[in-house]
Scaffold this active site. Structure first.
Site, mmCIF file in Angstrom:
data_model
loop_
_atom_site.group_PDB
_atom_site.id
_atom_site.type_symbol
_atom_site.label_atom_id
_atom_site.label_comp_id
_atom_site.label_asym_id
_atom_site.label_seq_id
_atom_site.Cartn_x
_atom_site.Cartn_y
_atom_site.Cartn_z
ATOM 1 C CD GLU A 184 -2.963 0.333 -0.340
ATOM 2 O OE1 GLU A 184 -2.969 1.572 -0.453
ATOM 3 O OE2 GLU A 184 -3.419 -0.399 -1.222
ATOM 4 C CG HIS A 199 5.833 0.206 -3.108
ATOM 5 N ND1 HIS A 199 5.867 -1.018 -2.489
ATOM 6 C CD2 HIS A 199 7.096 0.688 -3.063
ATOM 7 C CE1 HIS A 199 7.102 -1.279 -2.098
ATOM 8 N NE2 HIS A 199 7.871 -0.257 -2.430
ATOM 9 C CE LYS A 225 9.746 1.470 4.852
ATOM 10 N NZ LYS A 225 11.095 0.945 5.111
ATOM 11 C CG ASP A 226 13.043 3.938 2.603
ATOM 12 O OD1 ASP A 226 13.763 3.210 3.295
ATOM 13 O OD2 ASP A 226 12.077 3.498 1.940
HETATM 14 O O1 PAF Z 1 13.348 2.884 -1.834
HETATM 15 C C1 PAF Z 1 13.603 1.979 -2.654
HETATM 16 O O2 PAF Z 1 12.831 1.070 -2.889
HETATM 17 C C2 PAF Z 1 14.932 2.021 -3.393
HETATM 18 O O3 PAF Z 1 15.954 2.465 -2.569
HETATM 19 C C3 PAF Z 1 14.879 2.846 -4.699
HETATM 20 C C4 PAF Z 1 14.619 4.309 -4.427
HETATM 21 C C5 PAF Z 1 13.810 2.287 -5.611
HETATM 22 C C6 PAF Z 1 16.229 2.761 -5.422
HETATM 23 O O4 PAF Z 1 16.541 1.444 -5.745
#
Ligand code: PAF
Length: 292
Positions: free
Chosen positions: A46, A48, A161-162
Site C-alpha cells: 500500500e 508504494h 519511511k525512507d
Molecule cells: O526505496 C527503494 O525502494 C529504493 O531504494 C529505490 C529508491 C527504488 C532505489 O533502488
C-alpha cells in the site's frame, strides 16, 4: 501539471529495456504530457501504491520502475532473498488503477558490461543508514539518477519511511541541478502501526507481533515532547528501554535530529525528526516520525 484530475484505470506497458522507456516518455513529453516516476524495488504494498496514486493525480503519465538494485546492497545483505514478484506487482498495480509504464529491467540492462560510474552525495549520507550501510546511498544515488535521466520525469515520488533516502535524493537534485521535483509522501502503516515495508514479509509470526514496538517507541517520544520533555538523551533512553523489553529486538540506532540536515539535536527546540533502525530477529526495519 494538474493537482487533482480524474483517474482512469490503465494497464501498463511493461518494458525491460531502459532506452525503450526513454523513447516512449520522450514522445509523450513532446506532446506536452507531464511524467511522474515512482521508483521501487517491487514487492509492492500500500505504501508504494499510495505513491502511484499520487503520481496519477499530479501527472499525465505515470511510470513505475521495479528493479532490485544490486549496487545498494552490501555483501551479506538481503539482495538474493529480496522478493521478486513481478506478476503479483502488476496485479497490485491494477488494483490501484494501474500505471502507464512499468520498467522491469534485468541487472545487465541497468548495468551493462563495462558500467563504471559512481555517484556520491556527501553531507546527509554520512550518519545513520550511511554509517550502518556505508555503500548503500552511493548505490541508491546511481540508480535513481539513471532513472531520472532515462525517464526525464517532471516529478518523482518517494515514501517518507525512507526519510534519509528522500533527504539524500533531494540533496542530489539540488547539488546536481536536476530538473525533477521530489514529492515525499506520508508513511502508510498497518493497523497496529507497523510501517509498510517489503521486508515485513521476512518476519515470523512471533516477530511480526513484536515489530510494532518501533512505532510505539516513536509515539512515546512524541508524547513526551508534546508534554514538554526536550532532553533528547532522556527521550532516547526511554525509547531504548521500551524497545529492549522486546525479546527479538536489537537497536541499530535511535536519532533525534534536525529534519533538514539530520544533525543530532541535544534538545528539541523546534522541528525535529526521530529516526530509528531496529533488527527484529534477522530483519532490519526502519521508521521515523516528524515533530513539527
Ligand atoms: O526505496 C527503494 O525502494 C529504493 O531504494 C529505490 C529508491 C527504488 C532505489 O533502488
Amino acid at each position: 501539471m494538474t493537482s487533482e484530475k480524474p483517474v482512469v484505470d490503465v494497464t501498463p506497458e511493461v518494458i525491460g529495456e531502459p532506452n525503450i522507456l526513454s523513447q516512449r516518455l520522450a514522445a509523450l513529453r513532446r506532446q506536452g504530457k507531464t511524467i511522474g516516476l515512482v521508483p521501487t524495488m517491487g514487492a509492492l504494498h500500500e505504501g508504494h501504491l499510495s505513491l502511484v496514486r499520487r503520481s496519477r493525480q499530479m501527472c499525465d503519465v505515470t511510470a513505475v520502475s521495479i528493479f532490485v538494485n544490486p549496487t545498494q546492497f552490501a555483501p551479506g545483505e538481503d539482495y538474493e532473498k529480496y522478493p521478486r514478484v513481478l506478476e503479483a506487482d502488476l496485479e497490485a498495480l491494477a488494483s490501484a488503477g494501474g500505471a502507464d509504464f512499468v520498467l522491469a529491467p534485468s541487472p545487465a540492462a541497468m548495468y551493462p558490461e563495462g558500467f563504471d560510474a559512481h555517484v556520491h552525495i556527501g553531507g546527509v549520507t554520512k550518519r545513520l543508514e550511511g554509517e550502518c550501510r556505508p555503500t548503500h546511498f552511493d548505490g541508491v544515488a546511481v540508480v535513481v539518477l539513471k532513472l531520472f535521466n532515462m525517464s526525464g520525469a517532471d516529478v518523482a515520488f518517494f515514501g517518507q519511511k525512507d526519510y534519509q533516502q528522500a533527504a539524500v535524493i533531494q540533496k542530489m537534485v539540488r547539488d546536481l541541478n536536476l530538473q525533477v521535483k521530489i514529492e515525499v509522501c506520508p508513511i502508510v502503516r498497518e493497523a497496529d502501526g507497523l510501517a509498510m515495508s517489503s521486508r515485513n514479509k521476512y518476519l515470523s509470526a512471533e516477530e511480526r507481533a513484536q515489530a510494532p514496538v518501533l512505532k510505539k517507541a516513536l509515539d512515546l517520544a512524541k508524547e513526551q515532547i508534546e508534554a514538554g520533555n526536550r532532553d533528547t538523551a532522556d527521550l532516547k533512553h526511554q525509547m531504548r528501554r521500551l524497545i529492549s523489553a522486546v525479546p527479538s529486538a536489537a537497536i541499530d540506532y535511535i536519532s533525534i535530529a534536525d529534519p533538514a540536515t539530520l544533525e543530532e539535536l541535544d534538545s528539541v527546540g523546534g522541528p525535529a525528526v526521530i529516526l530509528l533502525a531496529v533488527k527484529i530477529g534477522a530483519t532490519r526495519l526502519i521508521d521515523n516520525i516528524v515533530i513539527p
